[in-house]
Design an enzyme around this catalytic site. Structure first.
Site, PDB file in Angstrom:
ATOM      1  N   ARG A   7      50.964  46.345  42.324  1.00 58.11           N
ATOM      2  CA  ARG A   7      51.985  45.546  43.010  1.00 58.11           C
ATOM      3  C   ARG A   7      53.237  46.372  43.257  1.00 58.11           C
ATOM      4  NH1 ARG A   7      53.510  40.310  39.930  1.00 58.11           N
ATOM      5  NH2 ARG A   7      51.453  39.674  40.693  1.00 58.11           N
ATOM      6  N   ASP A  20      47.229  29.942  36.864  1.00 57.13           N
ATOM      7  CA  ASP A  20      48.046  31.101  36.515  1.00 57.13           C
ATOM      8  C   ASP A  20      48.971  30.740  35.347  1.00 57.13           C
ATOM      9  OD1 ASP A  20      48.951  33.675  36.685  1.00 57.13           O
ATOM     10  OD2 ASP A  20      50.219  33.345  38.444  1.00 57.13           O
ATOM     11  N   LYS A  51      45.283  39.989  38.794  1.00 63.33           N
ATOM     12  CA  LYS A  51      44.615  38.795  38.267  1.00 63.33           C
ATOM     13  C   LYS A  51      44.436  37.738  39.362  1.00 63.33           C
ATOM     14  CE  LYS A  51      47.644  38.295  34.908  1.00 63.33           C
ATOM     15  NZ  LYS A  51      48.398  39.562  35.119  1.00 63.33           N
ATOM     16  N   THR A  52      45.489  37.470  40.119  1.00 65.06           N
ATOM     17  CA  THR A  52      45.385  36.497  41.208  1.00 65.06           C
ATOM     18  C   THR A  52      44.419  36.980  42.278  1.00 65.06           C
ATOM     19  OG1 THR A  52      47.660  35.739  40.819  1.00 65.06           O
ATOM     20  CG2 THR A  52      46.683  35.232  42.961  1.00 65.06           C
ATOM     21  N   THR A  96      49.595  36.548  31.033  1.00 66.71           N
ATOM     22  CA  THR A  96      50.196  37.825  30.650  1.00 66.71           C
ATOM     23  C   THR A  96      50.384  37.908  29.138  1.00 66.71           C
ATOM     24  OG1 THR A  96      52.395  36.859  31.013  1.00 66.71           O
ATOM     25  CG2 THR A  96      51.406  38.080  32.851  1.00 66.71           C
TER      26      THR A  96
END
Length: 350
Positions: free
Chosen positions: A221, A113, A68-69, A162
């Site tokens: 990640r 975020d 997302k980032t 999230t």
């Protein structure tokens, strides 16, 4: 060049945070996986560039670690605009939100975020800013207070969450486009690992790539983190190639099993089966049994165990599935097939 020299490059001498940033793709073309989302965002940005205006507000939802980032940073790169990065918990009151909004420049991207954790006053300030590109600045207190409208430049809000279900409808409905990021399959994760290894200057065996991908829980990640740990192991062992043997040995040392379960996952599953005969058992009791906080078990271990069919949440508590019993080497009870399924009535927390 010694074997160690082959594995120590300038990129590798940085810490993990810097290394992770170095591995982020910079364009939509380089972003791996999430094909439908990439296509949708590409159309949205292309249309905005043709209109020579800011793109619509975008909401990115999905589990942690899926990009997302990275996508938010790519949006700024693709639109050739600056980006302001902050998070919901970092904004404590409406004044801070007003200060951020009033300092934006034309076309700038504001990335929020964990947007579901915004305080309510700051959240309500966003409603007017997102729709009409203005905020009302209150001057004074009490009966003499005056609201002065402040016009804002057109900007693009990119929210990441999230837990999309926690966003109030008025905020969620103001986003022009909502994208949900799904977990990756092993093929895409293998591509991510191969790309990351190349950027880090590593030589890695194809079997090692597949081994890391299979234990990455569908999350890029985690793939990159495991790759760095295998790299560390190979460097200490003096190898110039990250082999399958290096990957197996390193992942075993770091307690990541063949299904991607780590120490906490196995502790929760083992306690559920060995101490409580497979359940049902409440969340707080299970957390005490493994020496962790309830929130840690619920947010870190449980989602993966449930998603992969090792555990089920029922109205009576947590239960281990037949697959969970088998995974830790225990024979499931004969009547386990009659227990409630994954999508039974809502779970309990105690």
């Amino acid at each position: 060049m010694t074997p160690d020299d082959r594995l120590v490059t300038p990129a590798l001498r940085s810490d993990d945070g810097a290394a992770e940033n170095a591995l982020r793709p910079k364009t939509l073309k380089d972003f791996i996986g999430q094909d439908r989302v990439r296509q949708q965002i590409d159309v949205l940005l292309s249309a905005a560039r043709k209109r020579e205006s800011a793109a619509d507000h975008i909401l990115l939802s999905g589990p942690p670690g899926l990009g997302k980032t990275t996508l938010a940073l790519i949006l700024a790169s693709e639109m050739n605009t600056p980006i302001r990065v902050t998070s919901g918990p970092a904004i404590t009151h409406a004044g801070e939100m007003a200060a951020i909004l009033s300092s934006l420049v034309e076309g700038e991207i504001l990335f929020l975020d964990e947007i579901h954790r915004l305080p309510r006053p700051a959240e309500e300030l966003l409603y007017l800013a997102m729709e009409d590109f203005r905020v009302d600045v209150v001057v004074g207190k009490g009966p003499g207070a005056t609201a002065i409208p402040l016009q804002l430049p057109r900007f693009t809000l990119v929210g990441a969450t999230t837990r999309a279900g926690l966003l109030p409808s008025p905020l969620r409905d103001r986003f022009g486009f909502t994208a949900h990021l799904d977990f990756y399959d092993e093929k895409d994760l293998s591509t991510v690992i191969t790309r990351s290894a190349k950027l880090l200057g590593l030589i890695i065996d194809a079997k090692a790539v597949d081994e890391i991908a299979g234990r990455s829980r569908g999350t890029p990640r985690i793939s990159n983190r495991l790759l760095r740990r295998v790299r560390d192991f190979a460097q200490v062992q003096g190898g110039n190639v990250l082999s399958h043997a290096h990957a197996m040995a390193a992942l075993e040392m770091y307690e990541v099993d063949e299904k991607g379960l780590d120490r906490l996952d196995r502790a929760v599953l083992t306690a559920l089966i060995e101490r409580f005969n497979g359940g049902p058992v409440g969340l707080s009791t299970l957390a005490i049994a493994v020496g962790e906080e309830s929130e840690t078990v619920e947010s870190v271990a449980e989602p993966f165990l449930v998603r992969n069919g090792f555990m089920a949440r029922t109205s009576r508590g947590r239960i281990a599935t037949a697959q969970g019993w088998t995974h830790i080497g225990r024979t499931p009870p004969a009547d386990l097939a009659a227990t409630p399924g994954l999508f039974d009535t809502p779970d309990i927390h105690a």
